[in-house]
Design a protein around this motif. Structure first.
Motif, PDB file in Angstrom:
ATOM      1  N   SER A 211      46.853  45.269  35.859  1.00  0.00           N
ATOM      2  CA  SER A 211      47.166  43.849  36.072  1.00  0.00           C
ATOM      3  C   SER A 211      48.432  43.499  35.318  1.00  0.00           C
ATOM      4  O   SER A 211      48.845  44.201  34.395  1.00  0.00           O
ATOM      5  N   VAL A 212      49.045  42.413  35.739  1.00  0.00           N
ATOM      6  CA  VAL A 212      50.251  41.893  35.101  1.00  0.00           C
ATOM      7  C   VAL A 212      50.014  40.418  34.802  1.00  0.00           C
ATOM      8  O   VAL A 212      49.096  39.795  35.327  1.00  0.00           O
ATOM      9  N   MET A 213      50.870  39.872  33.955  1.00  0.00           N
ATOM     10  CA  MET A 213      50.761  38.461  33.591  1.00  0.00           C
ATOM     11  C   MET A 213      51.097  37.582  34.804  1.00  0.00           C
ATOM     12  O   MET A 213      52.012  37.898  35.572  1.00  0.00           O
ATOM     13  N   VAL A 214      50.396  36.466  34.956  1.00  0.00           N
ATOM     14  CA  VAL A 214      50.651  35.523  36.040  1.00  0.00           C
ATOM     15  C   VAL A 214      51.873  34.678  35.684  1.00  0.00           C
ATOM     16  O   VAL A 214      51.991  34.177  34.568  1.00  0.00           O
ATOM     17  N   ASN A 215      52.767  34.504  36.622  1.00  0.00           N
ATOM     18  CA  ASN A 215      53.943  33.650  36.437  1.00  0.00           C
ATOM     19  C   ASN A 215      53.573  32.237  36.891  1.00  0.00           C
ATOM     20  O   ASN A 215      53.861  31.822  38.009  1.00  0.00           O
ATOM     21  N   TYR A 216      52.903  31.479  36.007  1.00  0.00           N
ATOM     22  CA  TYR A 216      52.494  30.122  36.341  1.00  0.00           C
ATOM     23  C   TYR A 216      53.688  29.183  36.509  1.00  0.00           C
ATOM     24  O   TYR A 216      53.603  28.194  37.226  1.00  0.00           O
ATOM     25  N   HIS A 217      54.801  29.501  35.877  1.00  0.00           N
ATOM     26  CA  HIS A 217      56.006  28.687  36.055  1.00  0.00           C
ATOM     27  C   HIS A 217      56.470  28.752  37.513  1.00  0.00           C
ATOM     28  O   HIS A 217      56.828  27.735  38.105  1.00  0.00           O
ATOM     29  N   ALA A 218      56.455  29.951  38.110  1.00  0.00           N
ATOM     30  CA  ALA A 218      56.867  30.108  39.513  1.00  0.00           C
ATOM     31  C   ALA A 218      55.923  29.353  40.446  1.00  0.00           C
ATOM     32  O   ALA A 218      56.365  28.707  41.399  1.00  0.00           O
ATOM     33  N   VAL A 219      54.627  29.420  40.186  1.00  0.00           N
ATOM     34  CA  VAL A 219      53.663  28.690  41.021  1.00  0.00           C
ATOM     35  C   VAL A 219      53.914  27.187  40.892  1.00  0.00           C
ATOM     36  O   VAL A 219      53.908  26.453  41.889  1.00  0.00           O
ATOM     37  N   GLY A 220      54.178  26.714  39.678  1.00  0.00           N
ATOM     38  CA  GLY A 220      54.486  25.298  39.473  1.00  0.00           C
ATOM     39  C   GLY A 220      55.754  24.879  40.188  1.00  0.00           C
ATOM     40  O   GLY A 220      55.828  23.800  40.778  1.00  0.00           O
ATOM     41  N   ALA A 221      56.780  25.744  40.161  1.00  0.00           N
ATOM     42  CA  ALA A 221      58.030  25.444  40.868  1.00  0.00           C
ATOM     43  C   ALA A 221      57.789  25.354  42.367  1.00  0.00           C
ATOM     44  O   ALA A 221      58.371  24.502  43.051  1.00  0.00           O
ATOM     45  N   TYR A 222      56.923  26.195  42.897  1.00  0.00           N
ATOM     46  CA  TYR A 222      56.572  26.170  44.317  1.00  0.00           C
ATOM     47  C   TYR A 222      55.945  24.820  44.683  1.00  0.00           C
ATOM     48  O   TYR A 222      56.320  24.191  45.663  1.00  0.00           O
ATOM     49  N   PHE A 223      54.986  24.365  43.864  1.00  0.00           N
ATOM     50  CA  PHE A 223      54.327  23.086  44.139  1.00  0.00           C
ATOM     51  C   PHE A 223      55.293  21.919  43.986  1.00  0.00           C
ATOM     52  O   PHE A 223      55.291  20.992  44.799  1.00  0.00           O
ATOM     53  N   THR A 224      56.118  21.940  42.963  1.00  0.00           N
ATOM     54  CA  THR A 224      57.088  20.869  42.735  1.00  0.00           C
ATOM     55  C   THR A 224      58.084  20.769  43.883  1.00  0.00           C
ATOM     56  O   THR A 224      58.426  19.673  44.329  1.00  0.00           O
ATOM     57  N   ALA A 225      58.531  21.913  44.395  1.00  0.00           N
ATOM     58  CA  ALA A 225      59.484  21.927  45.502  1.00  0.00           C
ATOM     59  C   ALA A 225      58.884  21.339  46.778  1.00  0.00           C
ATOM     60  O   ALA A 225      59.618  20.922  47.667  1.00  0.00           O
ATOM     61  N   ARG A 226      57.569  21.291  46.857  1.00  0.00           N
ATOM     62  CA  ARG A 226      56.895  20.753  48.039  1.00  0.00           C
ATOM     63  C   ARG A 226      56.331  19.356  47.813  1.00  0.00           C
ATOM     64  O   ARG A 226      55.457  18.903  48.524  1.00  0.00           O
ATOM     65  N   GLY A 227      56.833  18.668  46.776  1.00  0.00           N
ATOM     66  CA  GLY A 227      56.429  17.284  46.534  1.00  0.00           C
ATOM     67  C   GLY A 227      55.203  17.128  45.664  1.00  0.00           C
ATOM     68  O   GLY A 227      54.687  16.028  45.530  1.00  0.00           O
ATOM     69  N   GLY A 228      54.740  18.194  45.069  1.00  0.00           N
ATOM     70  CA  GLY A 228      53.573  18.114  44.201  1.00  0.00           C
ATOM     71  C   GLY A 228      53.964  18.209  42.747  1.00  0.00           C
ATOM     72  O   GLY A 228      55.106  17.946  42.375  1.00  0.00           O
ATOM     73  N   PHE A 229      53.006  18.605  41.924  1.00  0.00           N
ATOM     74  CA  PHE A 229      53.285  18.753  40.502  1.00  0.00           C
ATOM     75  C   PHE A 229      52.356  19.788  39.901  1.00  0.00           C
ATOM     76  O   PHE A 229      51.374  20.206  40.522  1.00  0.00           O
ATOM     77  N   ALA A 230      52.689  20.195  38.676  1.00  0.00           N
ATOM     78  CA  ALA A 230      51.898  21.176  37.937  1.00  0.00           C
ATOM     79  C   ALA A 230      51.610  20.634  36.543  1.00  0.00           C
ATOM     80  O   ALA A 230      52.445  19.956  35.943  1.00  0.00           O
ATOM     81  N   LEU A 231      50.443  20.933  36.048  1.00  0.00           N
ATOM     82  CA  LEU A 231      50.067  20.626  34.668  1.00  0.00           C
ATOM     83  C   LEU A 231      49.725  21.951  33.997  1.00  0.00           C
ATOM     84  O   LEU A 231      48.852  22.676  34.466  1.00  0.00           O
ATOM     85  N   HIS A 232      50.438  22.266  32.917  1.00  0.00           N
ATOM     86  CA  HIS A 232      50.236  23.536  32.223  1.00  0.00           C
ATOM     87  C   HIS A 232      49.644  23.308  30.844  1.00  0.00           C
ATOM     88  O   HIS A 232      49.956  22.330  30.171  1.00  0.00           O
ATOM     89  N   ASN A 233      48.843  24.250  30.408  1.00  0.00           N
ATOM     90  CA  ASN A 233      48.323  24.273  29.050  1.00  0.00           C
ATOM     91  C   ASN A 233      49.512  24.357  28.095  1.00  0.00           C
ATOM     92  O   ASN A 233      50.319  25.267  28.215  1.00  0.00           O
ATOM     93  N   PRO A 234      49.653  23.437  27.145  1.00  0.00           N
ATOM     94  CA  PRO A 234      50.829  23.442  26.265  1.00  0.00           C
ATOM     95  C   PRO A 234      50.782  24.479  25.149  1.00  0.00           C
ATOM     96  O   PRO A 234      51.771  24.676  24.457  1.00  0.00           O
ATOM     97  N   GLN A 235      49.660  25.161  24.958  1.00  0.00           N
ATOM     98  CA  GLN A 235      49.545  26.134  23.877  1.00  0.00           C
ATOM     99  C   GLN A 235      50.274  27.417  24.248  1.00  0.00           C
ATOM    100  O   GLN A 235      49.819  28.187  25.084  1.00  0.00           O
ATOM    101  N   GLU A 236      51.418  27.643  23.620  1.00  0.00           N
ATOM    102  CA  GLU A 236      52.275  28.780  23.936  1.00  0.00           C
ATOM    103  C   GLU A 236      51.617  30.128  23.640  1.00  0.00           C
ATOM    104  O   GLU A 236      51.811  31.081  24.359  1.00  0.00           O
ATOM    105  N   GLU A 237      50.871  30.219  22.559  1.00  0.00           N
ATOM    106  CA  GLU A 237      50.332  31.504  22.129  1.00  0.00           C
ATOM    107  C   GLU A 237      48.903  31.754  22.595  1.00  0.00           C
ATOM    108  O   GLU A 237      48.293  32.733  22.189  1.00  0.00           O
TER     109      GLU A 237
END
Length: 129
Positions: A75-101
């Motif tokens: 397995s590899v790490m999920v690129n949640y930023h890319a998924v969020g960019a996909y939703f934002t580009a289509r008029g939606g939005f993303a909410l991400h967990n702010p805990q970096e670590e």
């Protein structure tokens, strides 16, 4: 599309990604599945996902090769930023967990639907007048 290209096909990488000194995994299969599910739901989608991954583009800076976790499969790490960019580009939005670590990243992605998008655009225009 290519690993550095746009999620829907060819094209340049988003401007927020600095290609120098970074490896960026784009979840093409997941984005295709989300596009199909969105089509089945008249554009209204709420996705909540939790996994090991990255949601901040700064986390990609300086990474050279993606980490592969071997556990009977891989397995590899999920690129949640890319998924969020996909939703934002289509008029939606993303909410991400702010805990970096955090070892578990949880994100929510929303598309309001075709009718709601038109209504929101109309409200935005009215507010700008």
């Amino acid at each position: 599309g290519s690993p550095g290209g746009s999620p829907g096909g060819g094209g340049a990488a988003p401007a927020s990604f600095d290609r120098a000194g970074a490896s960026i995994l784009v979840p093409i299969g997941a984005l295709r599945a989300l596009r199909r599910l969105t089509a089945l739901s008249s554009g209204r989608v709420l996705v909540v996902s939790g996994d090991k991954g990255n949601n901040n583009p700064e986390q990609f800076r300086g990474l050279m090769d993606p980490h592969l976790a071997i556990h009977g499969s891989f397995s590899v790490m999920v690129n949640y930023h890319a998924v969020g960019a996909y939703f934002t580009a289509r008029g939606g939005f993303a909410l991400h967990n702010p805990q970096e670590e955090a070892s578990l990243k949880v994100s929510a992605f929303v598309l309001p639907g075709l009718d709601e998008q038109a209504r929101l655009a109309q409200l935005q225009e009215q507010l700008q007048e």
